[in-house]
Design a protein around this motif. Structure first.
Motif, PDB file in Angstrom:
ATOM      1  N   ASP A   4     -36.793 -34.028  -5.007  1.00  0.00           N
ATOM      2  CA  ASP A   4     -37.004 -33.214  -5.636  1.00  0.00           C
ATOM      3  C   ASP A   4     -38.301 -33.749  -5.322  1.00  0.00           C
ATOM      4  O   ASP A   4     -38.982 -32.382  -5.821  1.00  0.00           O
ATOM      5  N   THR A   5     -39.133 -34.797  -5.977  1.00  0.00           N
ATOM      6  CA  THR A   5     -40.214 -35.403  -5.308  1.00  0.00           C
ATOM      7  C   THR A   5     -41.077 -34.442  -4.277  1.00  0.00           C
ATOM      8  O   THR A   5     -41.871 -33.745  -3.824  1.00  0.00           O
ATOM      9  N   PHE A   6     -40.214 -34.696  -3.222  1.00  0.00           N
ATOM     10  CA  PHE A   6     -40.314 -34.150  -1.678  1.00  0.00           C
ATOM     11  C   PHE A   6     -40.829 -32.505  -1.764  1.00  0.00           C
ATOM     12  O   PHE A   6     -41.760 -32.061  -0.931  1.00  0.00           O
ATOM     13  N   ILE A   7     -39.810 -31.194  -2.369  1.00  0.00           N
ATOM     14  CA  ILE A   7     -40.002 -30.466  -2.501  1.00  0.00           C
ATOM     15  C   ILE A   7     -41.054 -29.457  -3.430  1.00  0.00           C
ATOM     16  O   ILE A   7     -41.625 -28.737  -3.287  1.00  0.00           O
ATOM     17  N   GLN A   8     -41.212 -30.921  -4.613  1.00  0.00           N
ATOM     18  CA  GLN A   8     -42.546 -30.573  -5.668  1.00  0.00           C
ATOM     19  C   GLN A   8     -43.812 -30.287  -4.425  1.00  0.00           C
ATOM     20  O   GLN A   8     -44.543 -29.897  -4.532  1.00  0.00           O
ATOM     21  N   SER A   9     -43.398 -31.226  -4.150  1.00  0.00           N
ATOM     22  CA  SER A   9     -45.130 -31.695  -3.322  1.00  0.00           C
ATOM     23  C   SER A   9     -45.226 -30.765  -1.829  1.00  0.00           C
ATOM     24  O   SER A   9     -46.558 -29.930  -1.714  1.00  0.00           O
ATOM     25  N   THR A  10     -44.244 -30.562  -1.665  1.00  0.00           N
ATOM     26  CA  THR A  10     -44.667 -28.903  -0.167  1.00  0.00           C
ATOM     27  C   THR A  10     -44.672 -28.168  -0.902  1.00  0.00           C
ATOM     28  O   THR A  10     -44.850 -26.949  -0.029  1.00  0.00           O
ATOM     29  N   ALA A  11     -44.496 -27.508  -2.168  1.00  0.00           N
ATOM     30  CA  ALA A  11     -44.812 -26.478  -2.268  1.00  0.00           C
ATOM     31  C   ALA A  11     -46.515 -26.123  -1.988  1.00  0.00           C
ATOM     32  O   ALA A  11     -46.383 -24.838  -2.169  1.00  0.00           O
ATOM     33  N   ASN A  12     -47.119 -26.897  -1.975  1.00  0.00           N
ATOM     34  CA  ASN A  12     -49.028 -26.803  -2.157  1.00  0.00           C
ATOM     35  C   ASN A  12     -48.938 -26.283   0.082  1.00  0.00           C
ATOM     36  O   ASN A  12     -49.762 -26.572  -0.008  1.00  0.00           O
ATOM     37  N   LEU A  13     -48.009 -26.750   0.641  1.00  0.00           N
ATOM     38  CA  LEU A  13     -48.372 -27.020   1.910  1.00  0.00           C
ATOM     39  C   LEU A  13     -49.582 -25.772   2.582  1.00  0.00           C
ATOM     40  O   LEU A  13     -49.626 -25.458   3.246  1.00  0.00           O
ATOM     41  N   GLN A  14     -49.425 -24.526   2.023  1.00  0.00           N
ATOM     42  CA  GLN A  14     -49.726 -23.229   2.309  1.00  0.00           C
ATOM     43  C   GLN A  14     -51.126 -23.379   2.034  1.00  0.00           C
ATOM     44  O   GLN A  14     -51.868 -22.727   2.913  1.00  0.00           O
ATOM     45  N   ASN A  15     -51.055 -24.176   0.972  1.00  0.00           N
ATOM     46  CA  ASN A  15     -52.646 -24.767   0.599  1.00  0.00           C
ATOM     47  C   ASN A  15     -53.888 -25.566   1.530  1.00  0.00           C
ATOM     48  O   ASN A  15     -54.900 -25.623   1.243  1.00  0.00           O
ATOM     49  N   ILE A  16     -52.633 -25.637   2.706  1.00  0.00           N
ATOM     50  CA  ILE A  16     -53.191 -27.372   3.528  1.00  0.00           C
ATOM     51  C   ILE A  16     -53.560 -26.940   4.014  1.00  0.00           C
ATOM     52  O   ILE A  16     -53.053 -26.593   5.756  1.00  0.00           O
ATOM     53  N   LYS A  17     -54.601 -27.348   5.105  1.00  0.00           N
ATOM     54  CA  LYS A  17     -55.488 -26.704   6.652  1.00  0.00           C
ATOM     55  C   LYS A  17     -54.569 -28.137   7.548  1.00  0.00           C
ATOM     56  O   LYS A  17     -54.494 -29.248   7.328  1.00  0.00           O
ATOM     57  N   LEU A  18     -53.842 -27.185   8.393  1.00  0.00           N
ATOM     58  CA  LEU A  18     -53.139 -28.714   9.011  1.00  0.00           C
ATOM     59  C   LEU A  18     -54.071 -29.517  10.074  1.00  0.00           C
ATOM     60  O   LEU A  18     -55.044 -28.890  11.033  1.00  0.00           O
ATOM     61  N   PRO A  19     -53.634 -30.344  10.424  1.00  0.00           N
ATOM     62  CA  PRO A  19     -54.651 -31.073  10.478  1.00  0.00           C
ATOM     63  C   PRO A  19     -54.637 -31.162  13.102  1.00  0.00           C
ATOM     64  O   PRO A  19     -55.864 -31.517  13.405  1.00  0.00           O
ATOM     65  N   SER A  20     -53.931 -31.079  12.995  1.00  0.00           N
ATOM     66  CA  SER A  20     -53.333 -30.293  14.242  1.00  0.00           C
ATOM     67  C   SER A  20     -54.240 -31.221  15.747  1.00  0.00           C
ATOM     68  O   SER A  20     -53.184 -32.417  15.569  1.00  0.00           O
ATOM     69  N   LEU A  21     -55.509 -30.553  16.631  1.00  0.00           N
ATOM     70  CA  LEU A  21     -55.214 -31.993  17.185  1.00  0.00           C
ATOM     71  C   LEU A  21     -55.881 -33.437  16.564  1.00  0.00           C
ATOM     72  O   LEU A  21     -55.283 -34.235  17.130  1.00  0.00           O
TER      73      LEU A  21
END
Length: 215
Positions: A4-21
């Motif tokens: 449940d904690t994981f699901i709540q935290s990943t709700a913001n994924l679209q707002n985070i810039k990918l670290p990429s390289l």
């Protein structure tokens, strides 16, 4: 980490810039880093593949799945990888490729896709690999394809987030002899190469999500 904690935290994924390289470099040999920095991928005619980072609850704790591939004549024989494979002409898109290959390799469908991660180029096979993150909200009984999959490896997310699993060893690769290679040591499995680079970005992304739940 409970699911449940994981699901709540990943709700913001679209707002985070990918670290990429920045993330990929952490788990790439120095010889590979130079190539990543210098290559203009727009000039390369590469093949496309997609993989799925599948999260699910097991005993209420968040897990993800890796596979050990069977031995065969090829550069990825017996390697540890994420479920996935090459894009076929009948796949609607790369996300469809990741979902189809996951079903074929470990028998899992009805996945909710959360987001995509940065692609990773694999020089020996000339594949550009596109990772996707997905979840299933119930425990899973895997049905591996014995022709392709030797073992299904269920990894607690807490294990992956532990920096002590990062190791180094000398190994010969397809592009260099006896180079120092960073890898993840997970249940005595050596996870390196493109899979480790993808997981490195995943780890950074999850840590960012956990620290910015109110984004």
């Amino acid at each position: 980490m409970d699911f449940d904690t994981f699901i709540q935290s990943t709700a913001n994924l679209q707002n985070i810039k990918l670290p990429s390289l920045k993330s990929h470099q952490k788990m790439a040999p120095s010889e590979r880093i130079a190539e990543l920095l210098e290559t203009d991928f727009s000039t390369i005619t590469y093949r496309e593949a997609a993989v799925l980072i599948l999260f699910y609850p097991k005993n209420d704790q968040t897990h993800l799945v890796l596979i050990e591939r069977n031995e065969y004549k090829g550069i990825h024989s017996k390697q540890i990888s994420l479920p996935g494979g090459k894009k076929e002409s009948f796949d609607k898109d790369l996300q469809a490729t990741a979902l189809r290959e996951t079903f074929e390799e470990v028998g899992v469908d009805k996945v909710k896709v959360l987001s995509s991660l940065s692609s990773v180029y694999v020089p020996p096979s000339n594949f550009m690999v596109f990772p996707f993150m997905g979840t299933i909200s119930t425990e899973i009984t895997f049905k591996p394809d014995v022709r392709e999959v030797r073992n299904v490896i269920e990894v607690p997310l807490s294990t992956l987030l532990n920096p002590n699993i990062i190791k180094h060893q000398e190994m010969s690769t397809s592009y260099a002899k006896m180079v120092n290679v960073p890898y993840y040591e997970i249940d005595d499995y050596v996870v390196w190469g493109a899979t480790a680079m993808i997981l490195s970005e995943l780890i950074d992304l999850v840590n960012l999500a956990l620290n910015n739940r109110n984004l």
